[in-house]
Structure formats: C-alpha cells, structure tokens
Design an enzyme around this catalytic site. Sequence first.
Site, mmCIF file in Angstrom:
data_model
loop_
_atom_site.group_PDB
_atom_site.id
_atom_site.type_symbol
_atom_site.label_atom_id
_atom_site.label_comp_id
_atom_site.label_asym_id
_atom_site.label_seq_id
_atom_site.Cartn_x
_atom_site.Cartn_y
_atom_site.Cartn_z
ATOM 1 N N ILE A 21 0.822 -1.203 0.000
ATOM 2 C CA ILE A 21 0.000 0.000 0.000
ATOM 3 C C ILE A 21 0.862 1.263 0.000
ATOM 4 O O ILE A 21 0.520 2.266 -0.623
ATOM 5 C CB ILE A 21 -1.000 -0.001 1.192
ATOM 6 C CG1 ILE A 21 -2.111 1.028 0.968
ATOM 7 C CG2 ILE A 21 -0.282 0.258 2.516
ATOM 8 C CD1 ILE A 21 -3.046 0.671 -0.146
ATOM 9 N N ARG A 78 11.151 -2.620 8.785
ATOM 10 C CA ARG A 78 11.940 -3.606 9.503
ATOM 11 C C ARG A 78 12.519 -4.669 8.588
ATOM 12 O O ARG A 78 13.490 -5.346 8.943
ATOM 13 C CB ARG A 78 11.097 -4.262 10.591
ATOM 14 C CG ARG A 78 9.951 -5.115 10.067
ATOM 15 C CD ARG A 78 9.161 -5.744 11.198
ATOM 16 N NE ARG A 78 8.123 -6.633 10.679
ATOM 17 C CZ ARG A 78 7.271 -7.304 11.459
ATOM 18 N NH1 ARG A 78 7.337 -7.169 12.767
ATOM 19 N NH2 ARG A 78 6.364 -8.089 10.914
ATOM 20 N N LYS A 92 -5.611 2.602 7.042
ATOM 21 C CA LYS A 92 -6.734 1.857 7.597
ATOM 22 C C LYS A 92 -6.409 0.355 7.639
ATOM 23 O O LYS A 92 -5.590 -0.110 6.830
ATOM 24 C CB LYS A 92 -8.016 2.134 6.814
ATOM 25 C CG LYS A 92 -7.997 1.609 5.360
ATOM 26 C CD LYS A 92 -8.407 0.155 5.280
ATOM 27 C CE LYS A 92 -7.962 -0.472 3.994
ATOM 28 N NZ LYS A 92 -8.109 -1.928 4.003
ATOM 29 N N ASP A 131 -10.594 -6.453 6.299
ATOM 30 C CA ASP A 131 -9.621 -5.436 5.899
ATOM 31 C C ASP A 131 -10.156 -4.650 4.704
ATOM 32 O O ASP A 131 -10.197 -3.413 4.743
ATOM 33 C CB ASP A 131 -8.265 -6.064 5.594
ATOM 34 C CG ASP A 131 -7.241 -5.027 5.183
ATOM 35 O OD1 ASP A 131 -6.676 -4.366 6.074
ATOM 36 O OD2 ASP A 131 -7.012 -4.861 3.966
#
Length: 313
Positions: free
Chosen positions: A15, A38, A92, A170
């Site tokens: 995203i 990470r 989101k 989601d």
Amino acid sequence: MSDPIRLALVGMGKIANDQHYPALTSDADFDLVACVDRDGSCLAHLPYFVTIQELAESGLTVDAVAICTPPQVRHDIAQFALEQGWHVLLEKPPGATLAEVVALRETAQDRGLALLASWHSRFAPCVDQAREWLAGREIKSGRIVWREDVRVWHPRQHWIWEPGGFGVFDPGINALSIATHILPDPMFVEQSELFFPGNCSAPIAAQVRFRDRKGALIAMDLDFRQEGKQSWDIVIETAGGTLTLSNGGADISTTGAPPPPRDDVLPGEYSALYRRFAELVRNSSCDVDVRPLRLVADAFLCGRITRVDDFIE
C-alpha cells in the site's frame, strides 16, 4: 506551518508503494524525507531506518509520519511518534482494537498534534455525491457487496490471517467507511456469520445484517475468494429512488433525481487523503472516526463462526 511538511513513511509494503508514495511525490504540501521498514524495503534515494526509534535518534528533522504497517503493531509506533511531537496518519484500519485508536486520539489531542484515521475510500470520487443525494431521504433497504480475490490484493501477506489482521474485514471496512459516511442514520449489527478457514485466525468471508435507527435493513456480503470480476458495490433503496455506488465509490447512478454534480474532486483517493492530512497538520487537529472499526468489532461480537476449507495461497 507554511513550508512543506517533512514526512516519513513507516512500513514499505504494497500500500505504501502503490498509493502513498505516488500521492506524496505529486503533492507540494509534503516533502518525503525518509522511510522506515523492519524488512529492509526502502526507496533508493531516501534515508532508511529499520525502526522508528532509529529515525528519532538520527537527528533527521521530521514533522509527520504515515504509518502503513499491519494494524497489529500500529499503536506502539504511532504512540512513539506522537511522543516525538510528530503528526500521524494511520493507514486503515487505524489499529487492531478500538481501545488503541481511542487512546491515540486522546494522546494527539492532549499534545495538540494532528492524527488522521485515513478512511481512504471516503475520498473516492462519487462518495460525497452519494451522501448529498441520500440526505433527507427515507432509507428502505441497502446491500453492500465487497468481493475480491485475496491472492491479488494481499499476496503473501500472512499478517492478514492472524488475530488483529481483520481477514476479509480489511477490505470490508472500506465499505463500512463509505456506508457510515453516506447514510443519514447510524446502523447497528443485528447478526453476522463469519467464515473461518481451518488454518486461519481471521475470516475469509462474512455475511452481516445491519439495521439503521429507523429499521431499514442493510445486508453485507464480504468474500475474499472472488475470482474474475471483482465487486465493490453499495446499493441503497429509498422512498425516492435507488442509489448505486460501484467500483468502490468511483461510479454512481441513481433512479429518480440525479446526484448533484461536484467539481472539487481530486484525482485519486490518496491525493485527496493527503490534502486532508495537510489541513489537519496546519490546524493541529484530529480526524479519527471510529464508527467503521466499531461495526467490525460488533460483527465479531455478534458473529456465529462457520469453519470452511483451509486457505492455501
């Protein structure tokens, strides 16, 4: 603040690369100064840090961060950012739980910082037209159909199947972010059935029935197993005609009176989203609507679990 907002992207997954980066690089209100990831993913021309703590210790000047990590780890990163005096945009869903999001809102308000729970689907081109058309109309019923192929939209994203990953909610929360924005009355979960693969801790499909305050039924059909044509549609029947929002709010049609025209729509949801974030940063204010997340939580609270075949990617 009149100079460009110096922003760092945190979490360089799909995203961030597909939506946030293009929107930021075409927006004069922002200067993208760093990325944090990470797993070592970074845009080659930017300073890179493994953790947000490393970013803070670097001495690099940052005004704001956009957090695009999975929701399970979002709260601690956002809390740390607010403690540094940085404004925060939350991709989101804004957190893994309601309590986390409310606590972040309180922190931002106490510190006079901007916090945006970024319901990007509300910025689809026709959503505000739908809201204006429905205002004052008597809602008879509604249907939300959000069916997509998880292998296309979330390839190898194992976090989505873990607790706090939301599964099919989601994308489903995008539909709820639109519905809660356009419907004139609040709606409540009446019953839900959640379909869990045997090897997953989040649902792959869901059937949810809502009723609004005046008794109108809104049925929701979510499915991550859709192949071929994808469906992101909301149909609202009113006493004065039918409204259809399709393609995730990109297209609108009505029977009866036509929707009001709009000439202030920016191209792309994320361009409009970052315009909103810039406004919040300039005013040091918050836009944190928890209604979509609350409806997802209620769907889980009311949910009957049905087991289905294991999900194999």
